[in-house]
Every structure is written in structure tokens, then in C-alpha cells.
Design a protein around this motif. Structure first.
Motif, PDB file in Angstrom:
ATOM      1  N   TRP A  86       0.623  -1.212  -0.280  1.00 38.84           N
ATOM      2  CA  TRP A  86      -0.104   0.251   0.206  1.00 38.84           C
ATOM      3  C   TRP A  86       0.971   1.121   0.010  1.00 38.84           C
ATOM      4  CZ3 TRP A  86      -4.552   2.038  -0.837  1.00 38.84           C
ATOM      5  CH2 TRP A  86      -4.658   3.313  -0.109  1.00 38.84           C
ATOM      6  N   GLU A  87       2.011   1.295   0.933  1.00 43.69           N
ATOM      7  CA  GLU A  87       2.944   2.581   1.309  1.00 43.69           C
ATOM      8  C   GLU A  87       3.386   2.639  -0.674  1.00 43.69           C
ATOM      9  OE1 GLU A  87       4.275   2.069   4.598  1.00 43.69           O
ATOM     10  OE2 GLU A  87       2.778   2.827   6.061  1.00 43.69           O
ATOM     11  N   SER A  88       4.352   1.586  -1.050  1.00 41.51           N
ATOM     12  CA  SER A  88       5.256   1.670  -1.555  1.00 41.51           C
ATOM     13  C   SER A  88       4.744   1.550  -2.837  1.00 41.51           C
ATOM     14  CB  SER A  88       6.481   0.642  -1.726  1.00 41.51           C
ATOM     15  OG  SER A  88       5.385   0.121  -2.466  1.00 41.51           O
ATOM     16  N   ARG A  91      -0.179   4.518  -2.243  1.00 41.79           N
ATOM     17  CA  ARG A  91      -1.451   4.804  -1.347  1.00 41.79           C
ATOM     18  C   ARG A  91      -3.102   5.513  -2.283  1.00 41.79           C
ATOM     19  NH1 ARG A  91       0.576   6.307   4.319  1.00 41.79           N
ATOM     20  NH2 ARG A  91       2.799   6.465   4.136  1.00 41.79           N
TER      21      ARG A  91
END
Lengths: 211, 211
Positions: A86-88, A91
DNA sequence: ACCTGAACACCGTTCAAGT
DNA sequence: ACCTGAACACCGTTCAAGT
């Protein structure tokens, strides 16, 4: 045979393990990964770690407790991979798709471990608080992502928990079909992921995308 | 004790079973339903049916073969319920939803049996031709319904098999979450079914339905 | 506290033997 | 052909005993 050197070296720690619990858990994970969960016997793990058959009971109440710990570790690892995807991924909607891919990949990469987490083995202590906490944690990674997409106006304003259950059901279903070998080889998993996530997003996005 | 009357009555069938295979299978199904699959022991079924511990090996090669037969029966029953839901529902979009409900209800009504079908027990003979045939049969009920909806213009003209896998993954996922007790009580299953099938249809229907 | 070997009550499966 | 009891090689778990 004379007594080994190591036995005499450190009288204050007379046996050969600083962290037997960790060693047993790692050995169990290895066995499950390599041979499957029904090859997991307490005697064999003990032997592999170099310890008596019953030493394990100092760290786990019974076989179910060991399986519960295995499941707990699985949920922790799964959550880490979901959050990382999700973060890499930025988002956004692409990151959401990446989470789905990460989920299925985790199951495909660790089928036996994944099955312990969801297989419903009666031997497992499903009420264990740590297991429940980690399970909730993994689910919450999904909830957070959906809530974020809702805030940004990408996704429908339905009940977030319900949406997360819907998404979870789909990725879980794809994962199970994949590790059960029910999808055509060699690209059935990839093809289904592409299609399913596309249709999923269409179903829950704010603006319906046509074809 | 004197020899019982029944032993003397029919010398051509000296033992007391006309259809031991059927009796063993039924007993196994009952045990799995009532006590769970890991309470299933060959000795106990034999005892319950009133037969020696090893009589079972005349009809099943091993425990895995018995579990395989249990799974096969499960897929047959599931297919019957899916087809019934589709046909009695009018073979339209509502009938499609009814199939989904019937699928999840089958799993919820027979959780242990459902788990044998999909639990991936290594003991089970996943390559058994009958098991595969019945599994395909259940899947085909889904394929047929989708193909029909495509013909009538209700559903997207995507690859039918892929669409069926997508639908299957979702209902399977909902079913697993339900029987794993991961959905809120008491109405979590019904709520998720309503929501998930609504969003599913939106995702794969020809005309995107708005909110 | 942590570990041990011996023992207990199970289990699936094999096999020679009965009818 | 179908069924049987005895035996084999396992298993999880308990327990008195050692350090």
C-alpha cells in the motif's frame, strides 16, 4: 563417548538453548513450509532442534498452542506485506490493486502456512488473544486503505467495514482457489487476479468505469 | 452367547452388511458434521457401524480415500443446490443472486463437510477422477448460469470461465469467512452477502448500475 | 526453571487366518 | 469375496525424576 566440551563450558546455562521457543517455532514453520502441516509432529521438531520430545511443553501448552503461534506469525507477516504494498504503491487505486496482488502472492508463496491461518484446524486455539489481535491487524490494513480511498473520493461511501469484508472475501477466495490448484496453469492465478481486481474496483468505485 | 438367528438365516451372505461402503460413508459424514474432521477415526466408524477396524479397507484404500469420497459427495450435493436455486429462481439476475446465497448457505449449514472439500487435507486424494468430475460439475453450474446471463445480455461479454472463477472466488471467500467465524454476529453473514452480491453484479453487469 | 526418559492411551495400516 | 484379531510403527501427552 566422553561428555562434550560445550556441556562443561557454561554451567550457569546447563542446556543448549537460549531461546528454545523461537527455535521450536522456526522449526515448525520450516516443516510446515517444506512438508505440510500434517507432517508436523512434536517429536520430530524436538528431534530436529536437538531437544527431548517433551521439552516443547515448557513453551507451548500443547500442539494447538504451537499451531496458534504459527498462525499468529503468519498474520503478522501478511499485514507487513499488505502495508508495504500500500505504502510503496503510493496509497492510491494502483496501490490498492498492489495490496490485492500482495495478498494472493503471500498465500501462493506460503500455501501451507496460509492454510494453518485459515484452515480451521480444530486443534488450533481460535480464541487466543494474540492470534485475534494479529488477525485484526491484517484486516485493518485493508480497512485503512479503503478508508483512505473513500476520503479521497475514489471509492463509494458505503460502510467501510463491510467494504473491507467484501474485498477480503474476494482476495481470500482467489488465494484459496490458487493454492488448491483449481485454477488453470500456468497463468490462471495472474489472469484471475487481473480480471477480478478490475471488476472489483468497478463494483466499488465512485464512478462506474465502463468496459 | 449362542449364535444369533441372523447368522444362520442367509448363509449366502454370511456377514451383516449389504452395503457396507454406503454405511461407512454415511457414518463418516455424520461424524464429520457432529464432531469435526479431526475426530474422524477409522476405528471409531468401524465400531459405530458394527464392523471390525479393518473391514473398511475392503471399500476404501485408506483414510484419504474415505475423505475423498466425502468430498465427492459434498460437491454433488452443492451442485444440486446451486442448480435448484438457479432454476427455481427463474434463471435471471435474481436467480443468480439466489445461487450465491445457496452456495454460502451450504457452507454455513455444513461447515466441516465444506472444509473437507476445500481444506486441502494432504491425506485427501486430490487427483481422484470422481472428485475432479464432481468438483467440475459444481463449478459448471456457475458457468452455465453466467453463460445464460451473457446470452440474455445481462452480463458483460468477458471470458465466461474467467467470470465464473471471479464469482466462485467471491462466494468461496464469503463462505470461508463465515464458517471461520470472522464475520460479526448475528447478521454479519447476511449483511455481507447482500452487499457483496450487489457490488459483484455491479462489477460484471453489462450496464453499470449507479448507487 | 528447564530438561529428561519411561509410560499411557491412542492412531492408521498390514497380515495371516477364518468363513 | 469379505471379514476378523493380533501385531507394528507411529502419535500427543503425562509424570516422576534429574540438574
Amino acid at each position: 563417548m566422553p561428555p562434550s566440551k560445550r556441556a562443561a563450558r557454561k554451567p550457569s546455562r546447563p542446556y543448549h538453548h537460549g531461546n528454545l521457543r523461537r527455535a521450536l517455532l522456526d522449526e515448525a514453520l520450516t516443516t510446515i513450509r517444506d512438508d505440510g502441516v500434517d507432517q508436523l509432529t512434536l517429536r520430530e521438531i524436538g528431534a530436529r532442534v536437538g531437544v527431548s520430545r517433551t521439552a516443547l511443553y515448557r513453551h507451548f501448552a500443547d500442539k494447538g498452542a504451537l499451531l496458534t503461534a504459527v498462525g499468529t506469525e503468519g498474520f503478522r507477516a501478511l499485514r507487513e506485506q499488505l502495508v508495504a504494498a500500500w505504502e510503496s504503491g503510493g496509497r492510491g487505486e494502483d496501490a490498492f490493486r498492489s495490496m490485492g496482488v500482495a495478498y494472493v502472492r503471500f498465500a501462493v508463496a506460503n500455501p501451507a502456512h496460509y492454510r494453518v491461518m485459515f484452515g480451521g484446524f480444530v486443534a488450533m486455539h481460535v480464541d487466543d488473544p494474540e492470534l485475534i489481535t494479529e488477525g485484526h491487524g491484517a484486516f485493518h490494513a485493508l480497512v485503512d486503505a479503503i478508508a483512505s480511498l473513500q476520503r479521497d473520493g475514489f471509492m463509494r461511501d458505503d460502510d467501510t467495514a463491510l467494504m473491507a469484508q467484501h474485498v477480503w472475501a474476494l482476495v481470500h477466495g482467489v488465494a484459496m482457489l490458487a493454492i488448491d490448484g483449481k485454477l488453470p496453469k500456468p497463468d490462471g492465478v495472474e489472469a484471475l487476479m487481473r480480471y477480478a481486481f478490475e471488476r472489483l474496483v468497478t463494483g466499488i468505485a465512485t464512478v462506474p468505469r465502463g468496459s
